[in-house]
Design an enzyme around this catalytic site. Structure first.
Site, PDB file in Angstrom:
ATOM      1  N   LYS A   1     -13.150  -0.703   5.868  1.00 19.52           N
ATOM      2  CA  LYS A   1     -13.748  -1.623   4.889  1.00 19.52           C
ATOM      3  C   LYS A   1     -14.743  -2.570   5.537  1.00 19.52           C
ATOM      4  O   LYS A   1     -15.854  -2.737   5.064  1.00 19.52           O
ATOM      5  CB  LYS A   1     -12.682  -2.456   4.190  1.00 19.52           C
ATOM      6  CG  LYS A   1     -11.330  -1.816   4.084  1.00 19.52           C
ATOM      7  CD  LYS A   1     -11.227  -0.878   2.919  1.00 19.52           C
ATOM      8  CE  LYS A   1      -9.967  -0.046   3.078  1.00 19.52           C
ATOM      9  NZ  LYS A   1      -9.582   0.665   1.908  1.00 19.52           N
TER      10      LYS A   1
ATOM     11  N   ASP B   1      -0.525  -4.976   9.329  1.00 16.58           N
ATOM     12  CA  ASP B   1      -1.529  -4.019   8.874  1.00 16.58           C
ATOM     13  C   ASP B   1      -2.752  -4.844   8.508  1.00 16.58           C
ATOM     14  O   ASP B   1      -2.714  -5.680   7.599  1.00 16.58           O
ATOM     15  CB  ASP B   1      -1.016  -3.240   7.656  1.00 16.58           C
ATOM     16  CG  ASP B   1      -2.011  -2.162   7.223  1.00 16.58           C
ATOM     17  OD1 ASP B   1      -3.162  -2.180   7.709  1.00 16.58           O
ATOM     18  OD2 ASP B   1      -1.635  -1.309   6.397  1.00 16.58           O
TER      19      ASP B   1
ATOM     20  N   TRP C   1       0.873  -1.179   0.000  1.00 19.67           N
ATOM     21  CA  TRP C   1       0.000   0.000   0.000  1.00 19.67           C
ATOM     22  C   TRP C   1       0.912   1.232   0.000  1.00 19.67           C
ATOM     23  O   TRP C   1       1.786   1.346   0.874  1.00 19.67           O
ATOM     24  CB  TRP C   1      -0.891  -0.034   1.244  1.00 19.67           C
ATOM     25  CG  TRP C   1      -1.852   1.107   1.340  1.00 19.67           C
ATOM     26  CD1 TRP C   1      -2.679   1.555   0.361  1.00 19.67           C
ATOM     27  CD2 TRP C   1      -2.108   1.933   2.489  1.00 19.67           C
ATOM     28  NE1 TRP C   1      -3.434   2.611   0.825  1.00 19.67           N
ATOM     29  CE2 TRP C   1      -3.102   2.856   2.122  1.00 19.67           C
ATOM     30  CE3 TRP C   1      -1.583   1.968   3.786  1.00 19.67           C
ATOM     31  CZ2 TRP C   1      -3.594   3.818   3.007  1.00 19.67           C
ATOM     32  CZ3 TRP C   1      -2.069   2.914   4.664  1.00 19.67           C
ATOM     33  CH2 TRP C   1      -3.060   3.832   4.281  1.00 19.67           C
TER      34      TRP C   1
HETATM   35  N1  KET Z   1      -3.877  -0.244   5.390  1.00 23.10           N
HETATM   36  C1  KET Z   1      -4.119  -0.757   4.165  1.00 23.10           C
HETATM   37  C2  KET Z   1      -3.398  -1.986   3.733  1.00 23.10           C
HETATM   38  C3  KET Z   1      -5.051  -0.124   3.329  1.00 23.10           C
HETATM   39  O1  KET Z   1      -5.273  -0.660   2.137  1.00 23.10           O
HETATM   40  C4  KET Z   1      -5.718   1.045   3.758  1.00 23.10           C
HETATM   41  C5  KET Z   1      -6.640   1.758   2.862  1.00 23.10           C
HETATM   42  C6  KET Z   1      -5.452   1.513   5.060  1.00 23.10           C
HETATM   43  C7  KET Z   1      -4.523   0.850   5.848  1.00 23.10           C
HETATM   44  C8  KET Z   1      -6.116   2.744   5.596  1.00 23.10           C
HETATM   45  O2  KET Z   1      -7.149   2.483   6.492  1.00 23.10           O
HETATM   46  P1  KET Z   1      -7.990   3.726   7.119  1.00 23.10           P
HETATM   47  O3  KET Z   1      -8.673   3.136   8.297  1.00 23.10           O
HETATM   48  O4  KET Z   1      -8.908   4.225   6.076  1.00 23.10           O
HETATM   49  O5  KET Z   1      -6.965   4.758   7.490  1.00 23.10           O
HETATM   50  N2  KET Z   1      -6.618   1.588   1.594  1.00 23.10           N
HETATM   51  C9  KET Z   1      -7.501   2.174   0.586  1.00 23.10           C
HETATM   52  C10 KET Z   1      -7.821   3.622   0.771  1.00 23.10           C
HETATM   53  C11 KET Z   1      -6.628   4.514   0.903  1.00 23.10           C
HETATM   54  O6  KET Z   1      -5.679   4.458   0.111  1.00 23.10           O
HETATM   55  O7  KET Z   1      -6.652   5.328   1.858  1.00 23.10           O
HETATM   56  C12 KET Z   1      -6.948   1.865  -0.800  1.00 23.10           C
HETATM   57  O8  KET Z   1      -5.857   1.271  -0.925  1.00 23.10           O
HETATM   58  O9  KET Z   1      -7.643   2.190  -1.798  1.00 23.10           O
END
Ligand code: KET
Length: 435
Positions: free
Chosen positions: A278, A242, A161
């Protein structure tokens, strides 16, 4: 302040107006002398920053007036109608919170809603912890490691990511790569990963995607996890999980927690960043948790005290709403049961999109082996399309996706799959576009 008399300040301003030179001395307060007149900004030197590689795709999508446009960029679940989904259990939890007049808007403790923290740890561990988004959990974890861990270097998979490569260095932990994805097999480069971890220093931090690896959709098998665990433990490395997709990979919260639980079961320590974006669809609530599994309660308590010192000057204390929603769902037997059903439905719809896309490409006779669409796990397919093909699909077919060829399967529907298949087919055949 010595020397900052009004006369002195006027002289400074005059000098500035005369030759435009930066004349402020350290410790001298200089009001911007040209306010209100046409003059260069103090921020004149700042360059236009590029859009975020993931969230910027949505910005471009929103600007496109085409009725056929599809957004497969950001990893966010959509219904078969292409609409964002608020889970029923979330609505119910919110209604309960709204009706509960004992709720208030007080500051939360620095490490957040205690019940939420405990339940989040239970969810991932099956049976220690702080509350914030998945991103925030990674950031706090990074800064904690930079301050208190002797080996502040983190090995991350290639690819990973994209935000990992920004979060950790900004938190004071330099990033190093380990082999993960093999473009030839479109699967895991297990040997490359093991070799890199063996070659990494004793004590290094190792970032692992708990399940549904982003962006590749490639996860180790249970056997491979066992091999990875043995190397990491034998080198006394520190795993940092993660976990942003628990329940989204297999449809089962427990199955998706397998890797983390195997590392906790061996008695070793680790960090876990969880996100509820998600799996509870709480994207905009920014809710997640950081758990740090320690060998003893005494260590955990000291770690907790130091986490507060990291958090307090960063964001003081987390927002409450998302934590209260998640805690309501996690603590209520009925809501929890309903949640697992809704989660499974989302995971199943994604899997059905995999089959439909695969079948449609087969029916088109699109050259290439597309079985990876079926094999890859979780929200994303790492298509193998190159940046030129991605740009072609965006330009000619209004399909929005990240430049690395990742598509969010959750953004697809039965209606949009033929259009995507046409676009992939044309991109692979190097055809001219249709618009
Ligand atoms: N870790 C991973 C692996 C991940 O794909 C995301 C979000 C997050 C953490 C972020 O989680 P949050 O609770 O929203 O802070 N991924 C999607 C959105 C982004 O890039 O922020 C994506 O990869 O599309």
């Amino acid at each position: 302040m010595s020397g900052s008399t009004p006369e002195r300040r006027m002289a400074t301003m005059a000098a500035h107006l005369r030759d435009g030179e930066e004349t402020a001395k350290e410790g001298l307060i200089v009001p911007w002398p040209t306010a209100g007149v046409a003059a260069a900004s103090v921020f004149e030197h700042i360059q236009q920053a590029p859009e975020d590689p993931i969230l910027g795709v949505t910005v471009a999508f929103n600007k496109d007036p085409s009725p056929m446009k599809v957004n497969l960029g950001v990893g966010a679940y959509r219904t078969e109608e292409g609409k964002p989904l608020v889970l029923n259990v979330v609505r119910q939890a919110e209604e309960r919170l709204l009706a509960d007049r004992t709720q208030n808007k007080e500051y939360q403790p620095i490490t957040g809603v205690a019940q939420f923290n405990k339940l989040s740890a239970q969810l991932i561990l099956g049976a220690n912890r702080c509350a914030l988004s998945g991103t925030g959990a990674l950031r706090v974890g990074a800064e904690f490691l930079a301050k208190h861990y002797g080996k502040p270097v983190i090995y991350v998979p290639v690819p990973t990511w994209g935000n990992h490569n920004k979060i950790f260095p900004l938190g004071g932990v330099p990033v190093k790569p380990y082999h993960y994805y093999d473009p030839k097999t479109r699967g895991l480069d297990y040997q490359g990963m093991i070799d890199d971890l063996r070659a990494a220093p004793v004590g290094a931090v190792v970032l692992l995607h708990a399940c549904a690896h982003n962006p590749t959709g490639v996860d180790p098998t249970e056997e491979q996890w066992e091999g990875i665990r043995k190397v990491i433990r034998s080198k006394q490395q520190l795993p940092f999980f993660d976990c942003a997709y628990q329940g989204f990979a297999s449809g089962s919260l427990d199955t998706d927690a397998h890797a983390v639980r195997s590392f906790v079961a061996d008695g070793g320590e680790c960090l876990i960043a969880q996100s509820y974006a998600k799996n509870m669809g709480l994207y905009g609530e920014r809710i997640g948790a950081l758990s740090i599994v320690c060998r003893s309660a005494a260590v955990a308590s000291r770690v907790d005290s130091q986490l507060k010192l990291v958090i307090r000057p960063m964001y003081s204390s987390p927002p409450a709403h998302g934590a209260l929603i998640a805690a309501s769902i996690l603590s209520d037997r009925d809501l929890f049961a309903d949640w697992t059903v809704e989660l499974k439905a989302m995971a199943d719809r994604i899997i059905s999109m995999r089959h439909q896309l695969y079948d449609t490409l087969k029916a088109r006779g699109t050259p290439g082996d597309w079985t990876h669409i079926l094999k890859q796990i979780g929200m994303f397919t790492f298509t193998g399309l190159n940046p030129e093909q991605v740009q072609f699909m965006t330009r000619e077919y209004h399909i929005y996706m990240t430049l690395d060829g990742r598509i969010s399967m959750a953004g697809l529907s039965t209606k949009t799959i033929p259009h995507l298949a046409d676009a992939i087919n044309a991109a692979v055949l190097g055809l001219q576009g249709q618009s």
